[in-house]
Design a protein around this motif. Structure first.
Motif, PDB file in Angstrom:
ATOM      1  N   VAL A  57       0.869  -1.179   0.000  1.00 18.01           N
ATOM      2  CA  VAL A  57       0.000   0.000   0.000  1.00 18.01           C
ATOM      3  C   VAL A  57       0.905   1.228   0.000  1.00 18.01           C
ATOM      4  O   VAL A  57       1.578   1.498   0.999  1.00 18.01           O
ATOM      5  CB  VAL A  57      -0.930   0.015   1.236  1.00 18.01           C
ATOM      6  CG1 VAL A  57      -1.827   1.259   1.204  1.00 18.01           C
ATOM      7  CG2 VAL A  57      -1.763  -1.244   1.304  1.00 18.01           C
ATOM      8  N   ASP A  58       0.944   1.920  -1.130  1.00 18.26           N
ATOM      9  CA  ASP A  58       1.831   3.081  -1.274  1.00 18.26           C
ATOM     10  C   ASP A  58       3.261   2.738  -0.869  1.00 18.26           C
ATOM     11  O   ASP A  58       3.945   3.492  -0.171  1.00 18.26           O
ATOM     12  CB  ASP A  58       1.328   4.262  -0.431  1.00 18.26           C
ATOM     13  CG  ASP A  58       0.040   4.853  -0.984  1.00 18.26           C
ATOM     14  OD1 ASP A  58      -0.192   4.703  -2.205  1.00 18.26           O
ATOM     15  OD2 ASP A  58      -0.722   5.450  -0.215  1.00 18.26           O
ATOM     16  N   GLY A  59       3.713   1.542  -1.287  1.00 14.97           N
ATOM     17  CA  GLY A  59       5.080   1.132  -1.000  1.00 14.97           C
ATOM     18  C   GLY A  59       5.287   0.469   0.338  1.00 14.97           C
ATOM     19  O   GLY A  59       6.372  -0.033   0.624  1.00 14.97           O
ATOM     20  N   GLN A  60       4.259   0.431   1.189  1.00  7.86           N
ATOM     21  CA  GLN A  60       4.351  -0.215   2.494  1.00  7.86           C
ATOM     22  C   GLN A  60       3.952  -1.684   2.358  1.00  7.86           C
ATOM     23  O   GLN A  60       2.859  -2.003   1.883  1.00  7.86           O
ATOM     24  CB  GLN A  60       3.428   0.479   3.500  1.00  7.86           C
ATOM     25  CG  GLN A  60       3.834   1.899   3.837  1.00  7.86           C
ATOM     26  CD  GLN A  60       5.134   1.940   4.618  1.00  7.86           C
ATOM     27  OE1 GLN A  60       5.332   1.170   5.553  1.00  7.86           O
ATOM     28  NE2 GLN A  60       6.017   2.845   4.238  1.00  7.86           N
ATOM     29  N   ASP A  61       4.850  -2.584   2.759  1.00  5.29           N
ATOM     30  CA  ASP A  61       4.600  -4.011   2.612  1.00  5.29           C
ATOM     31  C   ASP A  61       3.680  -4.546   3.703  1.00  5.29           C
ATOM     32  O   ASP A  61       3.793  -4.171   4.868  1.00  5.29           O
ATOM     33  CB  ASP A  61       5.921  -4.791   2.678  1.00  5.29           C
ATOM     34  CG  ASP A  61       6.805  -4.530   1.469  1.00  5.29           C
ATOM     35  OD1 ASP A  61       6.272  -4.062   0.438  1.00  5.29           O
ATOM     36  OD2 ASP A  61       8.021  -4.794   1.558  1.00  5.29           O
ATOM     37  N   ILE A  62       2.784  -5.426   3.293  1.00  2.00           N
ATOM     38  CA  ILE A  62       2.007  -6.254   4.220  1.00  2.00           C
ATOM     39  C   ILE A  62       2.503  -7.675   4.014  1.00  2.00           C
ATOM     40  O   ILE A  62       2.501  -8.178   2.887  1.00  2.00           O
ATOM     41  CB  ILE A  62       0.498  -6.156   3.951  1.00  2.00           C
ATOM     42  CG1 ILE A  62       0.005  -4.717   4.159  1.00  2.00           C
ATOM     43  CG2 ILE A  62      -0.282  -7.120   4.846  1.00  2.00           C
ATOM     44  CD1 ILE A  62      -1.435  -4.495   3.743  1.00  2.00           C
ATOM     45  N   THR A  63       2.960  -8.316   5.080  1.00  2.00           N
ATOM     46  CA  THR A  63       3.612  -9.614   4.945  1.00  2.00           C
ATOM     47  C   THR A  63       2.752 -10.752   5.470  1.00  2.00           C
ATOM     48  O   THR A  63       1.786 -10.544   6.218  1.00  2.00           O
ATOM     49  CB  THR A  63       4.953  -9.630   5.701  1.00  2.00           C
ATOM     50  OG1 THR A  63       4.693  -9.514   7.112  1.00  2.00           O
ATOM     51  CG2 THR A  63       5.849  -8.492   5.248  1.00  2.00           C
ATOM     52  N   LEU A  64       3.148 -11.957   5.067  1.00  2.00           N
ATOM     53  CA  LEU A  64       2.471 -13.154   5.557  1.00  2.00           C
ATOM     54  C   LEU A  64       2.597 -13.263   7.068  1.00  2.00           C
ATOM     55  O   LEU A  64       1.658 -13.674   7.756  1.00  2.00           O
ATOM     56  CB  LEU A  64       3.069 -14.388   4.883  1.00  2.00           C
ATOM     57  CG  LEU A  64       2.529 -15.751   5.314  1.00  2.00           C
ATOM     58  CD1 LEU A  64       1.029 -15.858   5.070  1.00  2.00           C
ATOM     59  CD2 LEU A  64       3.271 -16.879   4.595  1.00  2.00           C
ATOM     60  N   GLN A  98      -6.013  -0.361   7.198  1.00  2.00           N
ATOM     61  CA  GLN A  98      -5.220   0.150   8.320  1.00  2.00           C
ATOM     62  C   GLN A  98      -3.951   0.833   7.822  1.00  2.00           C
ATOM     63  O   GLN A  98      -3.579   1.909   8.309  1.00  2.00           O
ATOM     64  CB  GLN A  98      -4.875  -1.012   9.252  1.00  2.00           C
ATOM     65  CG  GLN A  98      -4.113  -0.612  10.505  1.00  2.00           C
ATOM     66  CD  GLN A  98      -3.676  -1.833  11.294  1.00  2.00           C
ATOM     67  OE1 GLN A  98      -2.754  -2.539  10.878  1.00  2.00           O
ATOM     68  NE2 GLN A  98      -4.349  -2.087  12.409  1.00  2.00           N
ATOM     69  N   THR A  99      -3.273   0.218   6.853  1.00  2.00           N
ATOM     70  CA  THR A  99      -2.030   0.779   6.326  1.00  2.00           C
ATOM     71  C   THR A  99      -2.280   2.103   5.622  1.00  2.00           C
ATOM     72  O   THR A  99      -1.512   3.065   5.780  1.00  2.00           O
ATOM     73  CB  THR A  99      -1.360  -0.214   5.360  1.00  2.00           C
ATOM     74  OG1 THR A  99      -1.190  -1.475   6.010  1.00  2.00           O
ATOM     75  CG2 THR A  99      -0.004   0.296   4.893  1.00  2.00           C
ATOM     76  N   ALA A 100      -3.354   2.161   4.841  1.00  2.00           N
ATOM     77  CA  ALA A 100      -3.676   3.400   4.134  1.00  2.00           C
ATOM     78  C   ALA A 100      -4.003   4.523   5.110  1.00  2.00           C
ATOM     79  O   ALA A 100      -3.566   5.671   4.940  1.00  2.00           O
ATOM     80  CB  ALA A 100      -4.845   3.166   3.178  1.00  2.00           C
ATOM     81  N   VAL A 101      -4.760   4.196   6.143  1.00  2.00           N
ATOM     82  CA  VAL A 101      -5.134   5.217   7.130  1.00  2.00           C
ATOM     83  C   VAL A 101      -3.919   5.632   7.955  1.00  2.00           C
ATOM     84  O   VAL A 101      -3.705   6.810   8.243  1.00  2.00           O
ATOM     85  CB  VAL A 101      -6.255   4.692   8.048  1.00  2.00           C
ATOM     86  CG1 VAL A 101      -6.519   5.660   9.194  1.00  2.00           C
ATOM     87  CG2 VAL A 101      -7.530   4.473   7.243  1.00  2.00           C
ATOM     88  N   ALA A 102      -3.071   4.647   8.340  1.00  2.00           N
ATOM     89  CA  ALA A 102      -1.897   4.949   9.166  1.00  2.00           C
ATOM     90  C   ALA A 102      -0.958   5.918   8.460  1.00  2.00           C
ATOM     91  O   ALA A 102      -0.323   6.762   9.100  1.00  2.00           O
ATOM     92  CB  ALA A 102      -1.163   3.659   9.515  1.00  2.00           C
ATOM     93  N   ALA A 103      -0.873   5.801   7.130  1.00  2.00           N
ATOM     94  CA  ALA A 103       0.029   6.669   6.376  1.00  2.00           C
ATOM     95  C   ALA A 103      -0.389   8.130   6.453  1.00  2.00           C
ATOM     96  O   ALA A 103       0.435   9.031   6.247  1.00  2.00           O
ATOM     97  CB  ALA A 103       0.094   6.214   4.919  1.00  2.00           C
TER      98      ALA A 103
END
Length: 302
Positions: A57-64, A98-103
């Motif tokens: 998400v915008d370069g932020q990785d979400i991992t397994l 969550q990642t999009a909002v956190a950014a």
């Protein structure tokens, strides 16, 4: 892009134009491709492990790994019982949101402090788990058992009752009543100021190290069935009746193995924590006003 449409007759013609003998081959090829794709995906997942990226998400990785940890934290039984695909989609959607909002959040001093505290707490908990991960060796358990119970065979337990009063005069008076044939329990219930008074002075079983020295010394010098002269301690004046004695037997190692194992692990963790703290280079800043603990406005600064 809008998908082009075809008249049904053209579709039918196209299907008819495909040789019938090629259909099994096409199906076999597709099945083989699917197997190969799954095998390649499994190989990649094994190689990358928990660090495998499942979305960005915008370069932020979400991992397994993040997905696995998130699943472990689920407390709703209904969610935990969802099919894997449904649960995967739900969790991944939540992490993307969550990642999009956190950014978009502004990182304040308070946010940085909270993230660092959480990171430090997680790392410390991981370190403790690693230290305590190995089960104690049999030799360690036996050594700790021997330390705890080496003197058990020589430890005497006493069963006694007492009467506790505030003055020597009152104790002497009650001792005279007992010498005259009064029942010890009746006298204790009527006169003792200690918590055992309503229970006719009964103290149950105890060892000498559980009592204050003057009381323990008096009991150790008595014979079962005897009644002591008044004994002074910090609590007042006691008259003691010794009922019986017995030798405390050590429990077998198998009976207390779990408790000793936990004790050994706890001691290992405490020793390693002490070693790490001792080895650390620690510098405390002088002059910081402790009253700043209540200044929550500081947390709003960037």
């Amino acid at each position: 892009m809008t998908r082009p449409t075809f008249p049904a007759t053209l579709l039918a013609a196209a299907l008819i134009a495909v040789p019938m003998l090629s259909l099994p081959a096409l199906a076999q090829d597709a099945a083989q491709d699917a197997v190969q794709d799954r095998a390649q995906a499994a190989t990649a997942q094994t190689a990358e492990g928990a660090d495998q990226v499942v979305a960005t998400v915008d370069g932020q990785d979400i991992t397994l790994g993040q997905m696995i940890v998130m699943k472990q934290s689920i407390q709703d039984p209904a969610m935990a019982e969802l099919p894997d695909q449904a649960l995967w989609d739900m969790m991944l959607d939540q992490l993307i949101r969550q990642t999009a909002v956190a950014a978009s959040a502004e990182e304040t001093a308070g946010v940085r402090a909270q993230m660092e505290l959480q990171r430090r707490n997680i790392m410390a908990a991981a370190a403790v788990s690693q230290i305590a991960g190995a089960e104690p060796a049999e030799e360690e358990l036996q050594a700790r058992y021997d330390q705890l119970f080496a003197e058990a065979g020589n430890a005497t337990e006493y069963n006694a009752a007492h009467i506790l009063v505030e003055t020597e005069e009152k104790a002497t008076e009650l001792k005279a009543e007992l010498d005259g044939g009064a029942d010890f329990g009746d006298v204790a219930e009527a006169n003792s100021t200690g918590p055992s008074g309503p229970n006719r002075g009964d103290l149950g079983w105890f060892t000498a190290d559980q009592m204050v020295p003057p009381f323990a010394e008096a009991v150790a010098a008595m014979e079962p069935g005897g009644v002591s002269d008044p004994v002074q301690t910090d609590f007042g004046w006691h008259i003691i009746q010794l009922n019986e004695t017995r030798l405390r037997e050590a429990p077998p190692l198998a009976e207390v193995r779990d408790e000793i194992s936990q004790m050994v692990l706890r001691e290992k963790v405490e020793a390693e924590i002490a070693r790490l703290v001792e080895a650390a280079e620690i510098q405390k800043t002088e002059g910081v006003d402790p009253a700043a603990l209540s200044d929550i406005d500081l947390l709003e600064a960037n």
